[in-house]
Structures are given as structure tokens and as C-alpha cells.
Design a protein around this motif. Structure first.
Motif, PDB file in Angstrom:
ATOM      1  N   SER A   1     -38.385 -64.231   9.830  1.00 24.05           N
ATOM      2  CA  SER A   1     -37.583 -63.069   9.876  1.00 24.05           C
ATOM      3  C   SER A   1     -36.518 -62.865  10.820  1.00 24.05           C
ATOM      4  CB  SER A   1     -38.507 -61.799   9.932  1.00 24.05           C
ATOM      5  OG  SER A   1     -39.411 -61.854  11.178  1.00 24.05           O
ATOM      6  N   TRP A   2     -36.781 -63.886  12.264  1.00 28.60           N
ATOM      7  CA  TRP A   2     -35.919 -63.693  13.010  1.00 28.60           C
ATOM      8  C   TRP A   2     -34.350 -64.339  12.641  1.00 28.60           C
ATOM      9  CZ3 TRP A   2     -35.333 -61.193  17.753  1.00 28.60           C
ATOM     10  CH2 TRP A   2     -34.368 -61.709  18.512  1.00 28.60           C
ATOM     11  N   ILE A   3     -34.570 -65.502  11.912  1.00 24.29           N
ATOM     12  CA  ILE A   3     -33.385 -65.982  11.186  1.00 24.29           C
ATOM     13  C   ILE A   3     -32.876 -65.285  10.259  1.00 24.29           C
ATOM     14  CG2 ILE A   3     -32.473 -68.164  10.242  1.00 24.29           C
ATOM     15  CD1 ILE A   3     -33.275 -68.624  13.259  1.00 24.29           C
ATOM     16  N   ILE A   4     -33.688 -65.181   9.207  1.00 25.57           N
ATOM     17  CA  ILE A   4     -33.314 -64.452   7.924  1.00 25.57           C
ATOM     18  C   ILE A   4     -32.806 -62.989   8.282  1.00 25.57           C
ATOM     19  CG2 ILE A   4     -34.053 -63.857   5.501  1.00 25.57           C
ATOM     20  CD1 ILE A   4     -33.570 -66.584   5.775  1.00 25.57           C
ATOM     21  N   ASP A   5     -33.353 -62.189   8.830  1.00 27.54           N
ATOM     22  CA  ASP A   5     -33.010 -60.964   8.953  1.00 27.54           C
ATOM     23  C   ASP A   5     -31.570 -60.801   9.750  1.00 27.54           C
ATOM     24  OD1 ASP A   5     -35.353 -60.431   7.994  1.00 27.54           O
ATOM     25  OD2 ASP A   5     -36.004 -58.841   9.756  1.00 27.54           O
ATOM     26  N   ALA A   6     -31.689 -61.735  10.629  1.00 23.25           N
ATOM     27  CA  ALA A   6     -30.297 -61.881  11.265  1.00 23.25           C
ATOM     28  C   ALA A   6     -29.010 -62.029  10.557  1.00 23.25           C
ATOM     29  CB  ALA A   6     -30.216 -62.778  12.524  1.00 23.25           C
ATOM     30  N   GLU A   7     -29.191 -63.179   9.523  1.00 21.47           N
ATOM     31  CA  GLU A   7     -28.359 -63.682   8.673  1.00 21.47           C
ATOM     32  C   GLU A   7     -27.861 -62.587   7.743  1.00 21.47           C
ATOM     33  OE1 GLU A   7     -26.396 -66.451   9.624  1.00 21.47           O
ATOM     34  OE2 GLU A   7     -27.703 -66.605  11.119  1.00 21.47           O
ATOM     35  N   MET A   8     -28.648 -61.842   7.255  1.00 23.19           N
ATOM     36  CA  MET A   8     -28.575 -60.700   6.220  1.00 23.19           C
ATOM     37  C   MET A   8     -28.042 -59.532   7.002  1.00 23.19           C
ATOM     38  SD  MET A   8     -29.675 -62.187   3.633  1.00 23.19           S
ATOM     39  CE  MET A   8     -29.435 -61.050   2.161  1.00 23.19           C
ATOM     40  N   ARG A   9     -28.216 -59.264   8.116  1.00 26.24           N
ATOM     41  CA  ARG A   9     -27.617 -58.034   8.846  1.00 26.24           C
ATOM     42  C   ARG A   9     -26.099 -58.253   9.048  1.00 26.24           C
ATOM     43  NH1 ARG A   9     -30.671 -56.927  13.988  1.00 26.24           N
ATOM     44  NH2 ARG A   9     -29.309 -55.125  14.092  1.00 26.24           N
ATOM     45  N   SER A  10     -25.811 -59.797   9.462  1.00 26.86           N
ATOM     46  CA  SER A  10     -24.698 -59.873   9.985  1.00 26.86           C
ATOM     47  C   SER A  10     -23.405 -60.051   8.867  1.00 26.86           C
ATOM     48  CB  SER A  10     -24.646 -61.317  10.918  1.00 26.86           C
ATOM     49  OG  SER A  10     -24.748 -62.414   9.871  1.00 26.86           O
TER      50      SER A  10
ATOM     51  N   TYR B   1     -25.293 -64.631  14.728  1.00 27.06           N
ATOM     52  CA  TYR B   1     -24.004 -64.062  14.632  1.00 27.06           C
ATOM     53  C   TYR B   1     -24.198 -62.580  14.782  1.00 27.06           C
ATOM     54  CZ  TYR B   1     -19.447 -62.947  12.486  1.00 27.06           C
ATOM     55  OH  TYR B   1     -18.338 -62.466  12.249  1.00 27.06           O
ATOM     56  N   ILE B   2     -25.477 -62.264  14.414  1.00 23.76           N
ATOM     57  CA  ILE B   2     -25.467 -60.575  14.453  1.00 23.76           C
ATOM     58  C   ILE B   2     -25.417 -60.321  15.981  1.00 23.76           C
ATOM     59  CG2 ILE B   2     -28.115 -60.614  14.434  1.00 23.76           C
ATOM     60  CD1 ILE B   2     -25.567 -57.966  13.120  1.00 23.76           C
ATOM     61  N   TYR B   3     -26.118 -61.069  16.959  1.00 26.97           N
ATOM     62  CA  TYR B   3     -26.172 -60.774  18.233  1.00 26.97           C
ATOM     63  C   TYR B   3     -24.800 -61.100  18.981  1.00 26.97           C
ATOM     64  CZ  TYR B   3     -30.907 -60.516  16.816  1.00 26.97           C
ATOM     65  OH  TYR B   3     -32.140 -60.327  16.088  1.00 26.97           O
ATOM     66  N   ASP B   4     -24.051 -62.075  18.335  1.00 31.77           N
ATOM     67  CA  ASP B   4     -22.715 -62.109  18.948  1.00 31.77           C
ATOM     68  C   ASP B   4     -21.916 -61.036  18.466  1.00 31.77           C
ATOM     69  OD1 ASP B   4     -23.058 -64.776  20.089  1.00 31.77           O
ATOM     70  OD2 ASP B   4     -22.502 -65.756  17.996  1.00 31.77           O
ATOM     71  N   LEU B   5     -21.990 -60.478  17.272  1.00 30.76           N
ATOM     72  CA  LEU B   5     -21.280 -59.324  16.978  1.00 30.76           C
ATOM     73  C   LEU B   5     -21.706 -58.079  17.823  1.00 30.76           C
ATOM     74  CD1 LEU B   5     -21.411 -59.411  13.057  1.00 30.76           C
ATOM     75  CD2 LEU B   5     -19.528 -59.750  14.504  1.00 30.76           C
ATOM     76  N   ALA B   6     -22.743 -57.876  18.252  1.00 29.21           N
ATOM     77  CA  ALA B   6     -23.385 -56.835  19.120  1.00 29.21           C
ATOM     78  C   ALA B   6     -22.751 -56.956  20.440  1.00 29.21           C
ATOM     79  CB  ALA B   6     -24.947 -56.996  19.067  1.00 29.21           C
ATOM     80  N   ARG B   7     -22.642 -58.200  21.003  1.00 29.27           N
ATOM     81  CA  ARG B   7     -22.194 -58.244  22.387  1.00 29.27           C
ATOM     82  C   ARG B   7     -20.732 -58.197  22.443  1.00 29.27           C
ATOM     83  NH1 ARG B   7     -20.646 -63.585  23.788  1.00 29.27           N
ATOM     84  NH2 ARG B   7     -21.200 -65.194  22.302  1.00 29.27           N
ATOM     85  N   TRP B   8     -20.057 -58.751  21.395  1.00 24.10           N
ATOM     86  CA  TRP B   8     -18.427 -58.474  21.176  1.00 24.10           C
ATOM     87  C   TRP B   8     -18.180 -56.985  20.886  1.00 24.10           C
ATOM     88  CZ3 TRP B   8     -18.406 -63.205  17.430  1.00 24.10           C
ATOM     89  CH2 TRP B   8     -18.519 -64.357  18.202  1.00 24.10           C
ATOM     90  N   GLY B   9     -19.048 -56.320  20.689  1.00 16.12           N
ATOM     91  CA  GLY B   9     -18.833 -54.840  20.126  1.00 16.12           C
ATOM     92  C   GLY B   9     -18.124 -54.764  18.855  1.00 16.12           C
ATOM     93  N   LYS B  10     -18.456 -55.755  17.940  1.00 13.96           N
ATOM     94  CA  LYS B  10     -17.711 -55.749  16.458  1.00 13.96           C
ATOM     95  C   LYS B  10     -18.581 -55.098  15.518  1.00 13.96           C
ATOM     96  CE  LYS B  10     -14.692 -58.883  15.828  1.00 13.96           C
ATOM     97  NZ  LYS B  10     -13.964 -60.274  15.443  1.00 13.96           N
TER      98      LYS B  10
END
Length: 481
Positions: free
Chosen positions: A65-74, A427-436
Motif C-alpha cells: 500500500s505504500w507504493i500503490i496508494d501513493a501512485e493512485m493518489r498522485s 510523486y504524491i510526496y513530491d507534489l505535497a512538498r512542492w505545494g502542488k
């Protein structure tokens, strides 16, 4: 899992965990070890340290889920009617509640308790063939795992550090547990405090580990901690903090160690089902069907296969980023009978040919990320003598049959990170830290019944704490829902 259970984890659980992942070891520990015996000898502490890696391979963490959830959310992943077993719905539509949220909390604190059990029992164990350095190596492994567990937890339940630092300094993260108390009811600390403690643990680990230390008796040495593992995670953590010079410095330490080698264009599509890591791999989670933590029918090798459940497919906006000759496009495939009308799935989790369902190693840290971290840091003002951001991006593109860069801006970095690290949980955590924001369209993301677009900032970026944890520990303040 109740908080009281989590904080009560003892060395007996650590010993059990080791036996559950016995294929890592050349010799199994005794099942009959008591708690006192397990923690009273170097052998027991060594086994207990190894047991602390156990939960990383579970379905609630890097096993799935760490991988799959991140990819599906992003927006990297999508669901389709072609393969739909009703898996992956919650992260895809961002439908989290306190009764249905990430299980990361439990995995974090079980692992932290295992690490604390070792750290708190190392004193006085030197003697005979056991040196203080031997004990420091165990402590460094546990410090890394404790920091990594809290890092994953604050990424899940806290807002991104960069946002908190600028706009919400009192925003809550998670309790940082240095000593496990069976009766403890800790309060949440701030996100900023969490990151400070993560860095503190990692810097101590770096300072005490033998630079040449490699854990012996394992099937996959790259599934355990060494000094480069610690330095690579420090690069990532500092990047997430916007500490650009430190992120670049630590990425450089790993790159300059010469211990890791970029995969060539020929190698890249073929490395993902290996028995153990090589080349770019700095740290990975080892997968095997004999591990009792193995996710079985929920393993990523089954979920991401169109001949398996196939629920998480690759989304068109991600695939459109790759040029036709880019070898990274070869890590996506259609179904064997070509009945899916062009739908593609990642092949980064093809399995090891062990069984159906199968198991797979999961990359946590690799060399390409270090080049990407340094490139982003350089674009944001860091300086490394003799290195430019386009040099670092071209170190990747030259091995991917992709066009070289002659200049680099922020958007180039963001696009290259998405292409290179897709389906590795970034990618989801990249978006978060970029504020996107997450921006999706109904045409590209079918079966997404709500939250196609998720703005930033938003309460949604910090997932709800599990209700069961708050029932046991009323000091845990819930995130705004």
C-alpha cells in the motif's frame, strides 16, 4: 492494532519477526528465547535488530500500500473497468475517514518499539568477541529504522514540512517515541519537531556506524542498513525540508562513494524482478513468498499485473511524458491477449517466478534519486563544485535513451522525477512538498467518483488518524476531516 498493543511490543516479538523472515538468515534464532534472554546477549540483540526490518515487507507498507496508494493518489495510476476487483478505490478517490485510513500508524510503532527494545538494552554488552563498534552498528541500524518509520508516519498523517515551516508551524505530526512505554499515551508533536528528531537519529546513526559495516548472514545485503543507506535517506529528508545544500551534500556523499552504478538503457527494463539488489539499489525491501509478512494475493506483483487483479493501471498523463525511444516506457506493458485497448501497467513488480501470486523486492532508495535530489537542490541555490543540475539530469537521461538537457529549470526537475521514479511511491510526496494540487480529468481517470482534483493546501493532505488509536490514547488529537 491498539496503541496498548503497539507500545507493549517486546523482544519476544522481535525474535518472532526474525523467524518469520528466516530466508534472510543463514541460521534461525531459537523460538524458545525469552524476552530477557533475547535482550541479554549480543546474539539476541543482533537477531532482534534484524527482526525490526520485518514489517517493511508487509502489505500495509512497502509490500503493497505504500507504493500503490501513493501512485493512485498522485495521478500516476488509474482504475479501469477492464480489470476491476474493487481494490485501490480508497486512495484513488481520496476517501479517507477515521474508520478507514492508512494502517501506517501501527506498522510505524511496532517497528519503533522493536528498535527501542534493542537501543535501550545495548549498554554493557561489549566483551569477549563483541566490541563497542559491534554494538554501535546495531544501534545505527535501529536508529535508521526508527527515523525511517517516523518519516513514513509523518508523511502520512502530517502536512508537508515545507508548508508547515512557511504557513503552519504548529501543525501536528505524530508522537516521536524514543523509549517504548507499555502504558504510554504520548501527545502528537509538530511536523517540524518530527523532522528535527528524524534528522537527529540519522545523524547519530551516521556518526557511529562503521563505514565498512555490512550486515552478514542475509540473502540480500542491500535490504539492510549501511552508511550509504543512512546518507541517502538524509538527502531525501533534507530535500523534503527544503534544506537544499544539505540535500545536495548528502546526495554527493552517496554518488561519490562509487558503490552504486547507474543502470544502462539495456539493463533498465530487466532489473525489476531480481532476487537481490544490484547496480543502482542503495536500499530495498526484500520479498519472498516464505516471509510471513508476504502480502500474498495483495502483493504488488499480483495487483499490478493485468493477469492478476490489474486494478492499478498507468494513467495517460504519466505515459505521455515519455518519448517513444525512452527505455522507461518499456517498463509498461499491456495484457497478454491485448484485449485492454491500449491500457498499460507497470512492470516494476514482475515477481521472481516463485509462485502465483508472487513476491518482489521493492526499491526504497536508489542512485537515480540521488542525482535527482542534487539537481533539484542545485536549481534552488545549492552549490557542489564541478557539478551542474543538467549534468545530474543527463547522468540519468544518457542511460535512458532520452534527450539531453542543455539547461534545467524547476519544471524540468519535476517532470524528470515523475518519469524516473514512477511507481516507486514518490510523486504524491513530491507534489505535497512542492505545494502542488492533484489535477485529473474524468476522461483520463475513469471510475474516479469524487475528488478528481485535490487542491493544495487542503486538510486532505494529512490523512485521518485511525479511530482505534484515539480510543486507546485520548491524547491523540484528530486531524481536521
Amino acid at each position: 492494532m491498539k496503541k496498548s498493543i503497539i507500545l507493549l511490543v517486546s523482544a519476544v516479538v522481535s525474535a518472532f519477526a526474525v523467524t518469520g523472515c528466516k530466508d534472510f538468515l543463514t541460521k534461525d534464532p531459537l523460538l524458545s528465547q525469552s524476552t530477557d534472554i533475547t535482550l541479554s546477549s549480543y546474539t539476541g540483540l543482533n537477531n532482534a535488530t534484524f527482526g525490526a526490518y520485518y514489517y517493511l515487507a508487509s502489505s500495509g507498507w512497502y509490500g503493497q500500500s505504500w507504493i500503490i496508494d501513493a501512485e493512485m493518489r498522485s495521478g500516476n495510476g488509474k482504475k479501469t473497468a477492464f480489470r476491476n476487483s474493487n481494490r485501490c478505490v480508497q486512495p484513488y478517490i481520496w476517501n479517507y475517514t477515521e474508520d478507514g485510513t492508512s494502517g501506517m500508524w501501527s506498522y510505524c510503532y511496532v517497528t519503533v518499539a522493536q528498535c527501542n527494545n534493542v537501543i535501550d538494552n545495548l549498554e554493557g554488552k561489549a566483551g569477549g568477541d563483541v566490541t563497542e563498534q559491534d554494538l554501535n552498528n546495531l544501534k545505527a541500524e535501529c536508529l535508521f529504522l526508527r527515523a525511517f518509520s517516523h518519516f513514513c508516519n509523518v508523511l502520512t498523517y502530517g502536512q508537508p514540512y515545507t508548508y508547515c515551516k512557511k504557513s503552519a508551524p504548529e501543525s501536528l505530526g505524530v508522537p516521536y517515541v524514543y523509549h517504548t512505554d507499555p502504558n504510554g499515551k504520548p501527545f502528537r508533536e509538530t511536523v517540524i519537531s518530527n523532522y528535527e528528531n528524524i534528522v537527529k537519529d540519522l545523524l547519530e546513526a551516521e556518526s557511529i556506524i562503521d563505514p565498512d559495516y555490512v550486515r552478514k548472514g542475509t540473502t540480500d545485503e542491500l535490504a539492510t542498513v549501511n552508511i550509504s543507506t543512512i546518507q541517502a535517506l538524509l538527502s531525501r529528508v533534507y530535500l523534503y525540508m527544503g534544506e537544499w545544500q544539505k540535500a545536495a551534500d548528502y546526495a554527493t556523499k552517496v554518488i561519490d562513494s562509487k558503490k552504486y552504478k547507474m543502470w544502462t538503457a539495456e539493463e533498465y527494463p530487466k532489473v525489476w524482478g531480481a532476487e537481490k539488489g544490484s547496480g543502482e539499489i542503495i536500499f530495498e525491501v526484500y520479498g519472498n513468498i516464505t516471509n510471513s509478512a508476504w502480502a500474498n494475493w495483495e502483493d504488488m506483483s499480483y495487483l499490478t499485473s493485468p493477469e492478476g487483479s490489474g486494478d492499478p493501471a498507468a494513467a495517460k498523463p504519466l505515459l505521455d511524458l515519455y518519448a517513444d525511444d525512452d527505455v522507461r516506457l518499456a517498463t509498461y506493458r499491456t495484457d497478454e491477449k491485448e484485449e485492454s485497448n491500449g491500457i498499460l501497467w507497470t512492470t516494476k513488480y514482475p515477481g521472481k517466478g516463485l509462485n502465483t501470486p508472487d513476491a518482489n523486492n521493492v526499491v526504497v532508495l536508489r542512485l537515480s534519486e540521488m542525482y535527482l535530489n542534487r539537481a533539484e537542490a542545485l536549481v534552488n541555490g545549492a552549490q557542489i563544485e564541478g557539478v551542474t543540475a543538467w549534468d545530474d539530469l543527463n547522468a540519468i537521461t544518457s542511460k535512458r535513451n532520452a534527450d539531453a538537457y542543455t539547461s534545467v529549470g524547476t519544471l524540468d526537475i519535476q517532470r524528470e522525477r515523475r518519469k524516473e521514479l514512477a511507481w516507486e511511491g514518490h510523486y504524491i510526496y513530491d507534489l505535497a512538498r512542492w505545494g502542488k494540487a492533484v489535477e485529473r480529468t474524468a476522461a483520463d481517470y475513469p471510475l474516479c467518483s469524487q475528488n478528481l482534483n485535490v487542491p493544495f493546501p487542503s486538510n486532505k493532505w494529512a490523512l485521518p488518524l485511525p479511530k482505534s488509536e484515539r480510543e486507546v490514547n485520548p491524547n491523540l488529537e484528530q486531524n481536521p476531516l
